[in-house]
Design a protein around this motif. Structure first.
Motif, PDB file in Angstrom:
ATOM      1  N   GLN A   3       0.386  -1.281  -0.335  1.00 58.78           N
ATOM      2  CA  GLN A   3      -0.022   0.511   0.344  1.00 58.78           C
ATOM      3  C   GLN A   3       1.234   1.102  -0.214  1.00 58.78           C
ATOM      4  O   GLN A   3       2.060   1.555   0.843  1.00 58.78           O
ATOM      5  N   LEU A   4       0.244   2.097  -0.561  1.00 54.49           N
ATOM      6  CA  LEU A   4       1.568   3.492  -0.643  1.00 54.49           C
ATOM      7  C   LEU A   4      -0.077   4.370  -0.326  1.00 54.49           C
ATOM      8  O   LEU A   4      -0.852   4.568  -0.916  1.00 54.49           O
ATOM      9  N   VAL A   5       0.932   5.426   0.688  1.00 57.50           N
ATOM     10  CA  VAL A   5      -0.315   6.351   1.059  1.00 57.50           C
ATOM     11  C   VAL A   5       0.948   7.496   0.716  1.00 57.50           C
ATOM     12  O   VAL A   5       1.978   8.336   1.475  1.00 57.50           O
ATOM     13  N   GLU A   6       0.196   9.435  -0.098  1.00 56.26           N
ATOM     14  CA  GLU A   6       1.254  10.058  -0.147  1.00 56.26           C
ATOM     15  C   GLU A   6       0.321  11.256   0.911  1.00 56.26           C
ATOM     16  O   GLU A   6      -0.525  10.741   1.336  1.00 56.26           O
ATOM     17  N   SER A   7       1.031  11.843   1.214  1.00 57.64           N
ATOM     18  CA  SER A   7       0.197  12.915   1.439  1.00 57.64           C
ATOM     19  C   SER A   7       1.227  14.177   1.355  1.00 57.64           C
ATOM     20  O   SER A   7       2.559  14.368   0.227  1.00 57.64           O
ATOM     21  N   GLY A   8       1.055  15.338   1.911  1.00 59.24           N
ATOM     22  CA  GLY A   8       2.015  16.284   1.689  1.00 59.24           C
ATOM     23  C   GLY A   8       1.616  18.089   0.517  1.00 59.24           C
ATOM     24  O   GLY A   8       1.844  18.494   0.999  1.00 59.24           O
ATOM     25  N   GLY A   9       0.510  17.629  -0.076  1.00 67.65           N
ATOM     26  CA  GLY A   9       0.181  18.647  -0.757  1.00 67.65           C
ATOM     27  C   GLY A   9      -0.826  19.432  -0.416  1.00 67.65           C
ATOM     28  O   GLY A   9      -1.256  19.522   1.073  1.00 67.65           O
ATOM     29  N   GLY A  10      -1.524  20.136  -1.172  1.00 66.84           N
ATOM     30  CA  GLY A  10      -2.123  21.548   0.083  1.00 66.84           C
ATOM     31  C   GLY A  10      -1.826  22.654  -1.534  1.00 66.84           C
ATOM     32  O   GLY A  10      -2.060  22.574  -2.741  1.00 66.84           O
ATOM     33  N   LEU A  11      -2.520  23.941  -0.803  1.00 66.12           N
ATOM     34  CA  LEU A  11      -3.021  25.416  -1.441  1.00 66.12           C
ATOM     35  C   LEU A  11      -1.464  26.025  -1.154  1.00 66.12           C
ATOM     36  O   LEU A  11      -1.985  26.016   0.053  1.00 66.12           O
ATOM     37  N   VAL A  12      -1.134  26.366  -1.702  1.00 70.76           N
ATOM     38  CA  VAL A  12       0.303  27.093  -1.625  1.00 70.76           C
ATOM     39  C   VAL A  12      -0.015  28.285  -2.883  1.00 70.76           C
ATOM     40  O   VAL A  12      -0.013  27.971  -4.442  1.00 70.76           O
ATOM     41  N   GLN A  13       0.866  29.432  -3.147  1.00 75.70           N
ATOM     42  CA  GLN A  13       0.782  30.554  -3.646  1.00 75.70           C
ATOM     43  C   GLN A  13       2.162  30.388  -4.763  1.00 75.70           C
ATOM     44  O   GLN A  13       3.011  29.373  -4.671  1.00 75.70           O
ATOM     45  N   ALA A  14       2.342  30.549  -5.204  1.00 76.24           N
ATOM     46  CA  ALA A  14       3.268  30.673  -6.863  1.00 76.24           C
ATOM     47  C   ALA A  14       4.275  31.226  -5.533  1.00 76.24           C
ATOM     48  O   ALA A  14       4.112  32.225  -5.114  1.00 76.24           O
ATOM     49  N   GLY A  15       5.422  30.595  -6.095  1.00 73.06           N
ATOM     50  CA  GLY A  15       6.803  30.117  -5.738  1.00 73.06           C
ATOM     51  C   GLY A  15       6.795  30.069  -4.379  1.00 73.06           C
ATOM     52  O   GLY A  15       8.169  29.990  -3.903  1.00 73.06           O
ATOM     53  N   GLY A  16       6.079  29.115  -3.925  1.00 74.83           N
ATOM     54  CA  GLY A  16       6.169  28.816  -2.440  1.00 74.83           C
ATOM     55  C   GLY A  16       6.535  27.384  -2.482  1.00 74.83           C
ATOM     56  O   GLY A  16       7.639  26.684  -4.118  1.00 74.83           O
ATOM     57  N   SER A  17       6.705  26.225  -1.568  1.00 73.03           N
ATOM     58  CA  SER A  17       7.531  25.172  -1.784  1.00 73.03           C
ATOM     59  C   SER A  17       6.374  24.590  -0.979  1.00 73.03           C
ATOM     60  O   SER A  17       5.647  24.707   0.133  1.00 73.03           O
ATOM     61  N   LEU A  18       6.418  22.851  -1.321  1.00 72.98           N
ATOM     62  CA  LEU A  18       5.876  21.794  -0.788  1.00 72.98           C
ATOM     63  C   LEU A  18       6.891  20.892  -0.966  1.00 72.98           C
ATOM     64  O   LEU A  18       7.929  20.433  -1.323  1.00 72.98           O
ATOM     65  N   ARG A  19       6.458  20.003   0.335  1.00 77.26           N
ATOM     66  CA  ARG A  19       7.150  18.240  -0.111  1.00 77.26           C
ATOM     67  C   ARG A  19       6.156  17.207   0.136  1.00 77.26           C
ATOM     68  O   ARG A  19       5.082  17.318   1.240  1.00 77.26           O
ATOM     69  N   LEU A  20       6.152  16.985  -0.506  1.00 77.26           N
ATOM     70  CA  LEU A  20       5.052  15.089  -1.199  1.00 77.26           C
ATOM     71  C   LEU A  20       6.189  13.945  -0.070  1.00 77.26           C
ATOM     72  O   LEU A  20       7.021  14.278  -0.521  1.00 77.26           O
ATOM     73  N   PHE A  21       5.074  13.613   0.915  1.00 78.67           N
ATOM     74  CA  PHE A  21       5.455  12.005   0.525  1.00 78.67           C
ATOM     75  C   PHE A  21       4.499  10.514   0.497  1.00 78.67           C
ATOM     76  O   PHE A  21       3.832  10.746   0.437  1.00 78.67           O
ATOM     77  N   ILE A  82       9.235  19.988  -3.508  1.00 78.94           N
ATOM     78  CA  ILE A  82       8.671  20.910  -4.652  1.00 78.94           C
ATOM     79  C   ILE A  82       9.592  22.026  -4.703  1.00 78.94           C
ATOM     80  O   ILE A  82       8.424  22.955  -3.404  1.00 78.94           O
ATOM     81  N   ASN A  83       9.925  23.227  -5.213  1.00 73.52           N
ATOM     82  CA  ASN A  83      10.282  24.341  -4.783  1.00 73.52           C
ATOM     83  C   ASN A  83       9.818  25.522  -6.302  1.00 73.52           C
ATOM     84  O   ASN A  83       9.409  24.580  -7.179  1.00 73.52           O
ATOM     85  N   THR A  84       9.678  27.101  -5.627  1.00 70.54           N
ATOM     86  CA  THR A  84       9.272  27.396  -7.445  1.00 70.54           C
ATOM     87  C   THR A  84       8.212  27.544  -7.537  1.00 70.54           C
ATOM     88  O   THR A  84       8.438  27.253  -9.068  1.00 70.54           O
ATOM     89  N   LEU A  85       7.146  26.987  -6.858  1.00 74.76           N
ATOM     90  CA  LEU A  85       5.806  26.282  -7.688  1.00 74.76           C
ATOM     91  C   LEU A  85       5.174  27.402  -8.703  1.00 74.76           C
ATOM     92  O   LEU A  85       5.518  28.405  -7.777  1.00 74.76           O
ATOM     93  N   LYS A  86       4.719  26.768  -9.443  1.00 80.66           N
ATOM     94  CA  LYS A  86       3.997  28.005 -10.432  1.00 80.66           C
ATOM     95  C   LYS A  86       2.575  26.859 -10.091  1.00 80.66           C
ATOM     96  O   LYS A  86       2.374  26.049 -10.413  1.00 80.66           O
ATOM     97  N   PRO A  87       1.531  27.712 -11.027  1.00 87.43           N
ATOM     98  CA  PRO A  87      -0.157  27.485 -11.394  1.00 87.43           C
ATOM     99  C   PRO A  87       0.158  26.423 -11.846  1.00 87.43           C
ATOM    100  O   PRO A  87      -0.907  25.585 -11.971  1.00 87.43           O
ATOM    101  N   VAL A 118      -1.721  25.332  -7.410  1.00 85.72           N
ATOM    102  CA  VAL A 118      -0.737  26.920  -6.841  1.00 85.72           C
ATOM    103  C   VAL A 118      -1.707  27.841  -7.541  1.00 85.72           C
ATOM    104  O   VAL A 118      -2.231  27.893  -8.317  1.00 85.72           O
ATOM    105  N   SER A 119      -1.842  28.550  -6.840  1.00 86.50           N
ATOM    106  CA  SER A 119      -2.588  29.654  -6.664  1.00 86.50           C
ATOM    107  C   SER A 119      -1.838  31.340  -7.238  1.00 86.50           C
ATOM    108  O   SER A 119      -0.170  31.124  -6.572  1.00 86.50           O
ATOM    109  N   SER A 120      -2.413  31.847  -8.041  1.00 91.33           N
ATOM    110  CA  SER A 120      -1.118  32.811  -8.462  1.00 91.33           C
ATOM    111  C   SER A 120      -1.322  34.360  -8.261  1.00 91.33           C
ATOM    112  O   SER A 120      -2.486  34.206  -7.243  1.00 91.33           O
TER     113      SER A 120
END
Length: 120
Positions: A3-21, A82-87, A118-120
């Motif tokens: 079984q694989l379970v992902e997490s870490g997603g979400g809503l972020v502004q452009a230029g922000g960062s996320l780390r997915l697991f 994920i860095n420097t996120l883009k829409p 990713v919001s602009s």
């Protein structure tokens, strides 16, 4: 069965960062390659990055320099920084793990996906 379970997603502004697991669990399994795919609106699912059990990594040209895949074999976990996120990075990110059987066959497992917006 794995079984694989992902997490870490979400809503972020452009230029922000996320780390997915992505954590793999199950019994009597050994994961070889692990990958991150994404499906953006109106497009087919595409391979974003991959890593071998030995730690080798690769990523698609469009995300090089912004996406970094790493893994912890002891935890059966793969990460996607994920860095420097883009829409245009908005989409569902899926984890994929490949296990090699004793007969040399490949078994592919998928997670349920985690939404990145990713919001602009």
């Amino acid at each position: 069965q794995v079984q694989l379970v992902e997490s870490g997603g979400g809503l972020v502004q452009a230029g922000g960062s996320l780390r997915l697991f992505c954590a793999a669990s199950g019994s009597n399994f050994s994961i070889n390659d692990m990958y991150w795919y994404r499906q953006t609106p109106g497009k087919q699912r595409e391979l974003v990055a991959g890593t071998t059990r030995g730690g080798g990594t690769n990523s698609t040209d469009s995300v090089k320099g912004r996406f970094t895949i790493t893994r912890d074999n002891a935890k059966n976990t793969v990460y996607l920084q994920i860095n420097t996120l883009k829409p245009e990075d908005t989409g569902v990110y899926y984890c994929n793990a490949v296990s090699i059987t004793s007969m040399g066959g490949r078994i592919s497992y998928w997670g349920q996906g985690t939404q990145v917006t990713v919001s602009s």
